[in-house]
Motif scaffolding. Structure first.
Motif, PDB file in Angstrom:
ATOM      1  N   LYS A   6      42.289  52.259  48.588  1.00  0.00           N
ATOM      2  CA  LYS A   6      43.696  51.901  48.752  1.00  0.00           C
ATOM      3  C   LYS A   6      44.247  51.495  47.385  1.00  0.00           C
ATOM      4  O   LYS A   6      43.581  50.771  46.642  1.00  0.00           O
ATOM      5  CB  LYS A   6      43.820  50.726  49.731  1.00  0.00           C
ATOM      6  CG  LYS A   6      45.238  50.440  50.148  1.00  0.00           C
ATOM      7  CD  LYS A   6      45.256  49.409  51.276  1.00  0.00           C
ATOM      8  CE  LYS A   6      46.654  49.274  51.841  1.00  0.00           C
ATOM      9  NZ  LYS A   6      46.688  48.337  52.969  1.00  0.00           N
ATOM     10  N   ARG A   8      46.616  49.646  44.720  1.00  0.00           N
ATOM     11  CA  ARG A   8      47.521  48.502  44.520  1.00  0.00           C
ATOM     12  C   ARG A   8      48.018  48.542  43.084  1.00  0.00           C
ATOM     13  O   ARG A   8      47.380  49.150  42.216  1.00  0.00           O
ATOM     14  CB  ARG A   8      46.831  47.173  44.851  1.00  0.00           C
ATOM     15  CG  ARG A   8      45.705  46.806  43.936  1.00  0.00           C
ATOM     16  CD  ARG A   8      45.086  45.482  44.406  1.00  0.00           C
ATOM     17  NE  ARG A   8      43.766  45.312  43.808  1.00  0.00           N
ATOM     18  CZ  ARG A   8      43.560  44.757  42.632  1.00  0.00           C
ATOM     19  NH1 ARG A   8      44.574  44.327  41.918  1.00  0.00           N
ATOM     20  NH2 ARG A   8      42.329  44.640  42.158  1.00  0.00           N
ATOM     21  N   SER A  11      51.662  50.826  38.343  1.00  0.00           N
ATOM     22  CA  SER A  11      51.715  51.552  37.071  1.00  0.00           C
ATOM     23  C   SER A  11      51.840  53.064  37.224  1.00  0.00           C
ATOM     24  O   SER A  11      52.110  53.755  36.248  1.00  0.00           O
ATOM     25  CB  SER A  11      50.490  51.230  36.222  1.00  0.00           C
ATOM     26  OG  SER A  11      49.372  51.942  36.687  1.00  0.00           O
ATOM     27  N   VAL A  49      38.098  48.176  39.247  1.00  0.00           N
ATOM     28  CA  VAL A  49      38.300  49.596  39.578  1.00  0.00           C
ATOM     29  C   VAL A  49      39.782  49.939  39.383  1.00  0.00           C
ATOM     30  O   VAL A  49      40.658  49.282  39.946  1.00  0.00           O
ATOM     31  CB  VAL A  49      37.878  49.885  41.032  1.00  0.00           C
ATOM     32  CG1 VAL A  49      38.169  51.329  41.403  1.00  0.00           C
ATOM     33  CG2 VAL A  49      36.395  49.574  41.210  1.00  0.00           C
TER      34      VAL A  49
ATOM     35  N   ASP B  10      41.668  51.078  57.717  1.00  0.00           N
ATOM     36  CA  ASP B  10      41.543  50.052  56.675  1.00  0.00           C
ATOM     37  C   ASP B  10      41.386  48.662  57.286  1.00  0.00           C
ATOM     38  O   ASP B  10      40.662  47.805  56.783  1.00  0.00           O
ATOM     39  CB  ASP B  10      42.766  50.114  55.759  1.00  0.00           C
ATOM     40  CG  ASP B  10      42.632  49.187  54.572  1.00  0.00           C
ATOM     41  OD1 ASP B  10      43.641  48.605  54.144  1.00  0.00           O
ATOM     42  OD2 ASP B  10      41.505  49.035  54.062  1.00  0.00           O
ATOM     43  N   PHE B  15      38.810  49.223  53.154  1.00  0.00           N
ATOM     44  CA  PHE B  15      38.524  50.086  52.006  1.00  0.00           C
ATOM     45  C   PHE B  15      38.622  49.303  50.700  1.00  0.00           C
ATOM     46  O   PHE B  15      39.426  48.388  50.585  1.00  0.00           O
ATOM     47  CB  PHE B  15      39.515  51.250  51.933  1.00  0.00           C
ATOM     48  CG  PHE B  15      39.457  52.191  53.096  1.00  0.00           C
ATOM     49  CD1 PHE B  15      40.611  52.583  53.745  1.00  0.00           C
ATOM     50  CD2 PHE B  15      38.244  52.687  53.538  1.00  0.00           C
ATOM     51  CE1 PHE B  15      40.567  53.453  54.820  1.00  0.00           C
ATOM     52  CE2 PHE B  15      38.193  53.557  54.606  1.00  0.00           C
ATOM     53  CZ  PHE B  15      39.345  53.938  55.261  1.00  0.00           C
ATOM     54  N   ASP B  16      37.814  49.712  49.741  1.00  0.00           N
ATOM     55  CA  ASP B  16      37.954  49.141  48.402  1.00  0.00           C
ATOM     56  C   ASP B  16      39.317  49.500  47.828  1.00  0.00           C
ATOM     57  O   ASP B  16      39.964  50.452  48.281  1.00  0.00           O
ATOM     58  CB  ASP B  16      36.872  49.704  47.469  1.00  0.00           C
ATOM     59  CG  ASP B  16      35.497  49.165  47.836  1.00  0.00           C
ATOM     60  OD1 ASP B  16      34.511  49.805  47.457  1.00  0.00           O
ATOM     61  OD2 ASP B  16      35.429  48.113  48.510  1.00  0.00           O
ATOM     62  N   GLU B  17      39.711  48.769  46.801  1.00  0.00           N
ATOM     63  CA  GLU B  17      41.014  49.029  46.192  1.00  0.00           C
ATOM     64  C   GLU B  17      40.853  49.599  44.791  1.00  0.00           C
ATOM     65  O   GLU B  17      39.874  49.294  44.089  1.00  0.00           O
ATOM     66  CB  GLU B  17      41.819  47.728  46.094  1.00  0.00           C
ATOM     67  CG  GLU B  17      42.307  47.247  47.445  1.00  0.00           C
ATOM     68  CD  GLU B  17      43.212  46.040  47.327  1.00  0.00           C
ATOM     69  OE1 GLU B  17      44.080  45.868  48.188  1.00  0.00           O
ATOM     70  OE2 GLU B  17      43.034  45.261  46.367  1.00  0.00           O
ATOM     71  N   ALA B  18      41.805  50.437  44.416  1.00  0.00           N
ATOM     72  CA  ALA B  18      41.883  50.933  43.037  1.00  0.00           C
ATOM     73  C   ALA B  18      43.186  50.408  42.462  1.00  0.00           C
ATOM     74  O   ALA B  18      44.248  50.578  43.058  1.00  0.00           O
ATOM     75  CB  ALA B  18      41.878  52.460  43.010  1.00  0.00           C
ATOM     76  N   SER B  19      43.089  49.768  41.328  1.00  0.00           N
ATOM     77  CA  SER B  19      44.270  49.125  40.769  1.00  0.00           C
ATOM     78  C   SER B  19      45.018  50.038  39.810  1.00  0.00           C
ATOM     79  O   SER B  19      44.454  50.515  38.838  1.00  0.00           O
ATOM     80  CB  SER B  19      43.839  47.852  40.036  1.00  0.00           C
ATOM     81  OG  SER B  19      44.914  47.349  39.313  1.00  0.00           O
ATOM     82  N   ALA B  20      46.295  50.260  40.137  1.00  0.00           N
ATOM     83  CA  ALA B  20      47.184  50.940  39.184  1.00  0.00           C
ATOM     84  C   ALA B  20      47.821  49.819  38.384  1.00  0.00           C
ATOM     85  O   ALA B  20      48.997  49.507  38.526  1.00  0.00           O
ATOM     86  CB  ALA B  20      48.224  51.765  39.918  1.00  0.00           C
ATOM     87  N   HIS B  21      46.998  49.224  37.545  1.00  0.00           N
ATOM     88  CA  HIS B  21      47.339  47.952  36.920  1.00  0.00           C
ATOM     89  C   HIS B  21      48.534  48.070  35.997  1.00  0.00           C
ATOM     90  O   HIS B  21      48.595  48.926  35.139  1.00  0.00           O
ATOM     91  CB  HIS B  21      46.138  47.452  36.125  1.00  0.00           C
ATOM     92  CG  HIS B  21      46.175  46.002  35.824  1.00  0.00           C
ATOM     93  ND1 HIS B  21      45.590  45.058  36.614  1.00  0.00           N
ATOM     94  CD2 HIS B  21      46.750  45.337  34.817  1.00  0.00           C
ATOM     95  CE1 HIS B  21      45.793  43.862  36.086  1.00  0.00           C
ATOM     96  NE2 HIS B  21      46.489  44.006  34.995  1.00  0.00           N
TER      97      HIS B  21
END
Lengths: 99, 166
Positions: A6, A8, A11, A49, B10, B15-21
């Protein structure tokens, strides 16, 4: 082999929004097929991640330059190129629906 | 539909998360990447010229090498424009423009030269792009009260680049 993650963070807006899901192929062979524009998921200390878009691939050096679309994206412009070993996988399916 | 199915999954599987930091506006701006990109454009034009003037190589090899040089030139001319746009849009403030009224015109010139460098294989255009980016870098560092120096890049194409004199 495959992971569902998922998203978050903002960017990659407007292409990828927080709350979207991505299906990631974790096959090492896919690394050689990466091209600019592909979405990749990788591990980056201390941020954990992350998901970004491939900007440039250097197969000779085994490096990737990744960028977000937002001006304030934290990406290779600040933390430099990624090594292939940092890669978790390539996004093969992006399920939109986040906010 | 898929999204709502995954949302339900979910809730169960987490689910694990992927960061669009996204960075907090951090104040870290530097024209260095734009300068490197402009140098790369010059280098690619040089490599294209060398290849074109070299003894005839096998056709496929020629086209492969030429295509790669052109692709990198395209990419770096665009990167150069983008880096300048970010500094101009995010860092440059009204007080900078009052002190350096030529900034808007200079940025516009860089945008035009960047596009021209993509469209052509003209070395003069690539040199003009670097010169304009260097001028931008001098102003940028001046807004921070930091003196600059001009040094020749220690790699090909060996053109002059503006660095902060720290």
């Amino acid at each position: 082999m495959f992971k569902i993650l998922k998203v978050r963070g903002h960017s990659l807006q407007p292409d990828v929004r927080p709350g979207d899901f991505v299906v990631v192929a974790c096959t090492p062979l896919l690394r050689r097929s990466l091209r600019p524009g592909d979405l990749v998921v990788f591990q980056r200390k201390p941020y954990g991640v992350m998901i970004k878009r491939v900007h440039r691939v250097d197969n000779d050096q085994g490096e990737l330059f990744v960028l977000g679309t937002d001006e304030d994206s934290l990406d290779s412009r600040s933390f430099g190129a990624l090594r292939y070993r940092d890669l978790i996988g390539k996004v093969i399916w992006h399920v939109r629906g986040g906010v | 539909m898929f999204h709502s199915i995954l949302e339900k999954m979910d809730r169960v599987f987490h689910f694990d998360e992927a960061s669009a930091h996204c960075d907090i506006p951090c104040g870290i701006y530097d024209p260095h990447l734009a300068q490197l990109a402009a140098l790369t454009v010059i280098r690619m034009v040089d490599l294209m010229t060398e290849l074109d003037q070299a003894p005839k190589v096998e056709n496929l090899t020629y086209h492969n090498s030429m295509a790669r040089y052109i692709a990198v030139k395209e990419e770096h001319a665009e990167l150069c424009k983008r880096e300048i746009r970010v500094i101009w849009g995010d860092y440059i403030k009204a007080e900078h423009l009052e002190k350096y009224p030529e900034l808007h015109g200079l940025v516009h010139k860089i945008m035009q030269l960047g596009s021209k460098a993509r469209q052509s294989s003209d070395r003069e255009t690539a040199l003009e792009l670097l010169a304009a980016v260097n001028q931008f870098a001098e102003i940028f560092w001046a807004t921070k009260g930091i003196a600059t120096k001009r040094v020749k890049a220690p790699y090909k194409p060996g053109e002059e680049v503006v660095y902060p004199a720290l």
